[in-house]
Design an enzyme around this catalytic site. Structure first.
Site, PDB file in Angstrom:
ATOM      1  N   ASP A 132      -6.928   9.305  -7.837  1.00  0.00           N
ATOM      2  CA  ASP A 132      -7.032   9.413  -9.294  1.00  0.00           C
ATOM      3  C   ASP A 132      -8.471   9.161  -9.764  1.00  0.00           C
ATOM      4  O   ASP A 132      -8.913   9.725 -10.763  1.00  0.00           O
ATOM      5  CB  ASP A 132      -6.084   8.449 -10.004  1.00  0.00           C
ATOM      6  CG  ASP A 132      -4.630   8.895  -9.921  1.00  0.00           C
ATOM      7  OD1 ASP A 132      -4.370  10.064  -9.558  1.00  0.00           O
ATOM      8  OD2 ASP A 132      -3.751   8.071 -10.241  1.00  0.00           O
ATOM      9  N   GLY A 173       2.201   7.230  -1.622  1.00  0.00           N
ATOM     10  CA  GLY A 173       3.432   7.161  -2.413  1.00  0.00           C
ATOM     11  C   GLY A 173       3.316   8.068  -3.618  1.00  0.00           C
ATOM     12  O   GLY A 173       2.252   8.635  -3.890  1.00  0.00           O
ATOM     13  N   GLY A 185       3.186   2.369  -7.688  1.00  0.00           N
ATOM     14  CA  GLY A 185       2.567   1.053  -7.631  1.00  0.00           C
ATOM     15  C   GLY A 185       1.405   0.942  -6.663  1.00  0.00           C
ATOM     16  O   GLY A 185       0.919  -0.160  -6.405  1.00  0.00           O
ATOM     17  N   LYS A 186       0.926   2.054  -6.144  1.00  0.00           N
ATOM     18  CA  LYS A 186      -0.156   2.024  -5.158  1.00  0.00           C
ATOM     19  C   LYS A 186      -1.419   1.336  -5.696  1.00  0.00           C
ATOM     20  O   LYS A 186      -1.981   0.489  -5.013  1.00  0.00           O
ATOM     21  CB  LYS A 186      -0.521   3.445  -4.704  1.00  0.00           C
ATOM     22  CG  LYS A 186       0.604   4.203  -4.041  1.00  0.00           C
ATOM     23  CD  LYS A 186       0.200   5.611  -3.675  1.00  0.00           C
ATOM     24  CE  LYS A 186      -0.356   6.438  -4.807  1.00  0.00           C
ATOM     25  NZ  LYS A 186       0.565   6.727  -5.915  1.00  0.00           N
ATOM     26  N   SER A 187      -1.835   1.700  -6.888  1.00  0.00           N
ATOM     27  CA  SER A 187      -3.062   1.110  -7.444  1.00  0.00           C
ATOM     28  C   SER A 187      -2.893  -0.382  -7.701  1.00  0.00           C
ATOM     29  O   SER A 187      -3.815  -1.171  -7.457  1.00  0.00           O
ATOM     30  CB  SER A 187      -3.464   1.821  -8.738  1.00  0.00           C
ATOM     31  OG  SER A 187      -3.793   3.157  -8.479  1.00  0.00           O
ATOM     32  N   SER A 212       3.313   9.279  -7.614  1.00  0.00           N
ATOM     33  CA  SER A 212       2.747   8.797  -8.861  1.00  0.00           C
ATOM     34  C   SER A 212       3.661   7.684  -9.383  1.00  0.00           C
ATOM     35  O   SER A 212       4.886   7.763  -9.227  1.00  0.00           O
ATOM     36  CB  SER A 212       2.703   9.967  -9.848  1.00  0.00           C
ATOM     37  OG  SER A 212       2.317   9.545 -11.106  1.00  0.00           O
ATOM     38  N   SER A 213       3.102   6.659  -9.944  1.00  0.00           N
ATOM     39  CA  SER A 213       3.842   5.533 -10.548  1.00  0.00           C
ATOM     40  C   SER A 213       4.593   4.657  -9.544  1.00  0.00           C
ATOM     41  O   SER A 213       5.413   3.836  -9.937  1.00  0.00           O
ATOM     42  CB  SER A 213       4.813   6.025 -11.635  1.00  0.00           C
ATOM     43  OG  SER A 213       4.108   6.688 -12.653  1.00  0.00           O
TER      44      SER A 213
END
Length: 186
Positions: free
Chosen positions: A41, A13, A18-20, A15-16
């Site tokens: 990252d 997905g 919500g993957k992490s 950046s931003s």
């Protein structure tokens, strides 16, 4: 590949998106075995921060991504289960993953979120240039095939993780990675 290769849940997905956060929730609820969260990252953070000319920086990024892909395979090869967090914003990244991860069963999950929410999250985070996620929104999903998609704008990270956990034992064959390999085969 080892006799007991690990499983791979691959979150793609912007950046931003919500993957992490979803990956952290998955580690909390996938309690049947040991799982590791490995994110692009994390690899970027290991690289030197010295100033580089644009061409040198682009080459360093490409080597970083290629190394990241191979580390996924190495970890899975010795039996580690992985939740991978990546941004497949360039076609070569997906092609490289499809080739490097060929021996492994990968659950490919698209993490989607509407652009207005992505922009809001970027502004709140303050650690990314504004507009990166909006720019990536079409790029990361252009291949058009996933085993499962989650809407991180509509559902919380925990709810997305629960959707993925529920889907994991029901993944059909051929997988999205297998279909994509077939689609791009020369």
């Amino acid at each position: 590949m080892g006799d007991t290769a690990g499983r791979i849940i691959f979150l793609n997905g912007t950046s931003s998106s919500g993957k992490s956060s979803i990956a952290r929730e998955l580690l909390d609820i996938l309690d049947d075995e040991v799982w590791f969260h490995v994110g692009v990252d994390m690899f970027n953070a290991m690289r030197t921060e010295r100033a580089m000319a644009p061409a040198e920086f682009d080459e360093a990024l490409k080597r970083t991504r290629r190394g990241f892909h191979r580390s996924i395979a190495a970890m899975a090869d010795v039996g580690n289960n992985l939740v991978v967090d990546h941004v497949l914003s360039e076609p070569w990244r997906l092609a490289d993953c499809l080739e490097v991860l060929r021996p492994y069963r990968v659950l490919f999950v698209g993490i989607r979120c509407d652009v207005a929410e992505l922009t809001r999250r970027e502004a709140v985070r303050g650690d990314r240039p504004l507009g990166v996620a909006a720019y990536q929104a079409d790029l990361v999903h252009r291949h058009g095939d996933y085993d499962l998609e989650c809407d991180s704008g509509k559902y919380s990270p925990r709810e997305c993780a629960e959707q993925i956990k529920a889907f994991l034992p029901n993944q059909a064959a051929p997988t999205a990675f297998e279909r994509l390999r077939e689609a791009i085969r020369p």
